[in-house]
Design an enzyme around this catalytic site. Sequence first.
Site, PDB file in Angstrom:
ATOM      1  N   ASP A   1       1.060   5.077   1.879  1.00 35.11           N
ATOM      2  CA  ASP A   1       0.539   5.725   3.083  1.00 35.11           C
ATOM      3  C   ASP A   1      -0.065   7.065   2.711  1.00 35.11           C
ATOM      4  O   ASP A   1       0.407   7.733   1.787  1.00 35.11           O
ATOM      5  CB  ASP A   1       1.662   5.964   4.107  1.00 35.11           C
ATOM      6  CG  ASP A   1       2.162   4.654   4.690  1.00 35.11           C
ATOM      7  OD1 ASP A   1       1.424   3.651   4.623  1.00 35.11           O
ATOM      8  OD2 ASP A   1       3.304   4.643   5.214  1.00 35.11           O
TER       9      ASP A   1
ATOM     10  N   HIS B   1       0.839  -1.203   0.000  1.00 33.76           N
ATOM     11  CA  HIS B   1       0.000   0.000   0.000  1.00 33.76           C
ATOM     12  C   HIS B   1       0.871   1.249   0.000  1.00 33.76           C
ATOM     13  O   HIS B   1       2.073   1.190   0.284  1.00 33.76           O
ATOM     14  CB  HIS B   1      -0.888   0.014   1.253  1.00 33.76           C
ATOM     15  CG  HIS B   1      -0.071   0.038   2.527  1.00 33.76           C
ATOM     16  ND1 HIS B   1       0.542  -1.082   3.022  1.00 33.76           N
ATOM     17  CD2 HIS B   1       0.231   1.043   3.374  1.00 33.76           C
ATOM     18  CE1 HIS B   1       1.193  -0.768   4.133  1.00 33.76           C
ATOM     19  NE2 HIS B   1       1.017   0.517   4.358  1.00 33.76           N
TER      20      HIS B   1
ATOM     21  N   HIS C   1       4.802  -0.082  -0.136  1.00 32.65           N
ATOM     22  CA  HIS C   1       5.446  -1.027   0.776  1.00 32.65           C
ATOM     23  C   HIS C   1       4.452  -1.989   1.398  1.00 32.65           C
ATOM     24  O   HIS C   1       3.231  -1.772   1.348  1.00 32.65           O
ATOM     25  CB  HIS C   1       6.221  -0.279   1.866  1.00 32.65           C
ATOM     26  CG  HIS C   1       5.342   0.589   2.704  1.00 32.65           C
ATOM     27  ND1 HIS C   1       4.841   1.802   2.259  1.00 32.65           N
ATOM     28  CD2 HIS C   1       4.876   0.442   3.964  1.00 32.65           C
ATOM     29  CE1 HIS C   1       4.098   2.358   3.212  1.00 32.65           C
ATOM     30  NE2 HIS C   1       4.099   1.546   4.260  1.00 32.65           N
TER      31      HIS C   1
ATOM     32  N   ARG D   1       4.103  -8.741  17.427  1.00 32.99           N
ATOM     33  CA  ARG D   1       4.952  -7.611  17.072  1.00 32.99           C
ATOM     34  C   ARG D   1       4.144  -6.318  17.167  1.00 32.99           C
ATOM     35  O   ARG D   1       2.969  -6.283  16.763  1.00 32.99           O
ATOM     36  CB  ARG D   1       5.455  -7.817  15.638  1.00 32.99           C
ATOM     37  CG  ARG D   1       6.260  -6.675  15.099  1.00 32.99           C
ATOM     38  CD  ARG D   1       6.654  -6.872  13.642  1.00 32.99           C
ATOM     39  NE  ARG D   1       7.390  -5.721  13.174  1.00 32.99           N
ATOM     40  CZ  ARG D   1       7.285  -5.183  11.972  1.00 32.99           C
ATOM     41  NH1 ARG D   1       6.499  -5.736  11.062  1.00 32.99           N
ATOM     42  NH2 ARG D   1       7.979  -4.114  11.652  1.00 32.99           N
TER      43      ARG D   1
END
Length: 732
Positions: free
Chosen positions: A663, A661, A713, A723
């Site tokens: 940002d 995607h 990314h 995480r």
Amino acid sequence: MRVSPLLSFSGIFVCALFPLVICKEQRIPDGKLLVVTVATKETDGFKRFLRSAKHFNYTVKVLGQGQKWNGGDYMSAPGGGQKVQLLKVALEKMKTEDKIILFIDSYDVVFASGPKELLKKFQQARHKVVFSSESLIWPDRHLEDKHPHVIEGNRFLGSGGFIGYLPNIKEMIADWTGKDSDSDQLFFTKMYIDAVKRKSINITLDSKCRLFQNLHGALDEVVLKFEDGRVRARNVLHDTLPVIIHGNGPTKLQINYLGNYIPNTWTFETGCTVCHEDLHPLTALKESEYPLVVIGIFIQQPTPFVTVFFERLLKLQYPKNRLKLFIYNKEAHHEQQVSSFLKDHGSLYQEVKFIRPEEEMDEAASRNLGFDMCRKDQDCDSFFMLDIEVVLKNENTLKILIEQNLPIVAPMITRAGRLWSNFWGALSAEGYYARSEDYVDIVQGRRVGVWNVPYVSSVFLVKASLLRSELKDYKLFSSHLLDPDMAYCHNIRSKGIFMYVTNMHTFGRILSTENYEMSHLHNDLWQIFENPMDWQERFIHENYTHIMKDKLIETPCPDVYWFPIFTDVACNHLVEEMEHHGEWSGGHNVDTRIQGGYENVPTIDIHMNQINFEKEWHKFLLEYIAPVTEKMYPGYYTKAQFDLAFVVRYKPDEQPSLRPHHDASTFTINIALNQVGLDYQGGGCRFLRYNCSIQAPRKGWALMHPGRLTHYHEGLPTTSGVRYIAVSFVDP
Ligand SMILES: *[C@@H]1O[C@H](CO)[C@@H](O)[C@H](O)[C@H]1NC(C)=O
Ligand SMILES: *[C@@H]1O[C@H](CO)[C@@H](O)[C@H](O)[C@H]1NC(C)=O
Ligand SMILES: *[C@@H]1O[C@H](CO)[C@@H](O)[C@H](O)[C@H]1NC(C)=O
Ligand SMILES: *[C@@H]1O[C@H](CO)[C@@H](O)[C@H](O)[C@H]1NC(C)=O
């Protein structure tokens, strides 16, 4: 038969008849002068007097040592007859008739110059006895009209200091039959206003303060004068440099102030000349021989960074088995922090006393009790007061204070970037804070030394010997009128005990306890505005500053920058805060938390505004991220605006990864909040255009990359564990 003083001093006799040149040669030798003073107790003021006398090589005879003082309270009521009585007896024994006697108070007096100048000025006064003068009449106002007029200067007599020939002084006090509590000032005043006696004894007043400066009624006339490595007091009204400075009546604080400089205690050329005197070095001692200290720790209000306080206490350079702790905690809010410290480390200390919130003890009582713990313990050498809001950065503070070897000494601490400190340079008429002329210079370190001041608080060392003598059986902090800190200082001052503050070293600072919110799990995270320095030390990575300075920022992929930003503590607290909040989004496209209500690439996350952290987060981006942005993307200036900042949780069975995607940002900050290999496996970030991955994210490090155009990314799959990352879309 008595030899006429006039004959025995042929030099002066000649002087009256011949020109001045001869006078100079006929000056009275220094050896003829004897300083006589009365001191029933060796107060701090008396020691200061002796030091100034020694500085100029005066010969001093002290009367009344060890005797009980019956002469009244030197602060207010008339009294002092005992001084005259003691002087009378002492002078009767003296046979050397050509002596010059300087009779002077000593608790509140310093010499500003030496015997030569004093004797010269005495001779120039051309009388046998010279009294100090005052502008205010005391103790009997009705005698005003009886005083001879003076052309210029003060009209009234002060009995706190006079100088004269031995026979004349003997004659003057021969008639003394008063009680110890009678007023000496009234006795001498009556003699002075009696024209016959005044002439026969040959008395005059030092009206223009050439010899004596009484400070009462003259505060506006007296200033410090620094010149050629010397410091004096100058009377600006009469343009004189008095030899003796006397803090008579209610001017004890002013003499304390002047005594910080006079005689040459501190000058611009030399700095402090006495700060290394009478030290009590610890270096020669084995650790087991170190003085035993009771540290009194006081938690009076909700305070940020309490955990850090205790971490610092552990690092204080002092053998722990020579320390006892008295901990007073009024706040249930801090109960857990205190008990966890005591559970883990309490046994390192020789003894621990702990007053809990349930005991509902008030502040004054708790401080009195803390003092008692030292006072009643014969092994205790000193009590170290340490309030919870004190940030002692200097690990040697306690040692430094002990070595300074003073009755009461505080390390100077200030509020970062402000003029606020833990001492006052002066007091207002009402007994509150007032700023002394040197306050700003001391706070800002332009004048360095050990300063006698009227008020210290928050952190200071008190000698146990004092607690067991002058301050015995004394509830120092209790008062009907004053706050405990002010009551304490008031009581110390009224006992004539000196309080010092030292700025010879940097010691630390004091926290602001205002605007401390208690509604979160880790409230310190919210302190970025109120206590920015402490926030930075706690939460910003130790290598952030020098990496910025030395441009050591890494570039793992084109235009992607990687740098340390958060400490482990910051990462852990942020994750814990989010888990504590617990309302993770479901990872659906429909998201009522955002504008438009639709999220194209949803994650399992909690937004900063859900924990009311957006103002603080913005401040963080502005302070710590914007400078990196401007350095790495030159010419781009950011105000660190954001609509979306959040913590994302990746879990194999929940949401392990994020599809490719862009940002919605000009640039994005992505901070790893936990450690690969330890907390989870897998993870990382891949920039598709460059086929470049960051596969081993480092905890506390930030990735910064452009958002909406070039840096398409994806979040790589987390294969086990959990995480967490903190993501901000900056300048959307
Ligand atoms: C005081 O006396 C000492 C030694 O007798 C001498 O070295 C010093 O210079 C004297 N100080 C003053 C101010 O006269
Ligand atoms: C006081 O003594 C001085 C000499 O020291 C003398 O010149 C003066 O006349 C005397 N004053 C009186 C009033 O006796
Ligand atoms: C900071 O940098 C030094 C030197 O590179 C390193 O030894 C140290 O571990 C770093 N500190 C942290 C918390 O990573
Ligand atoms: C991307 O890089 C990986 C190794 O880093 C390589 O195996 C792969 O072939 C590359 N893909 C492309 C499309 O270049």
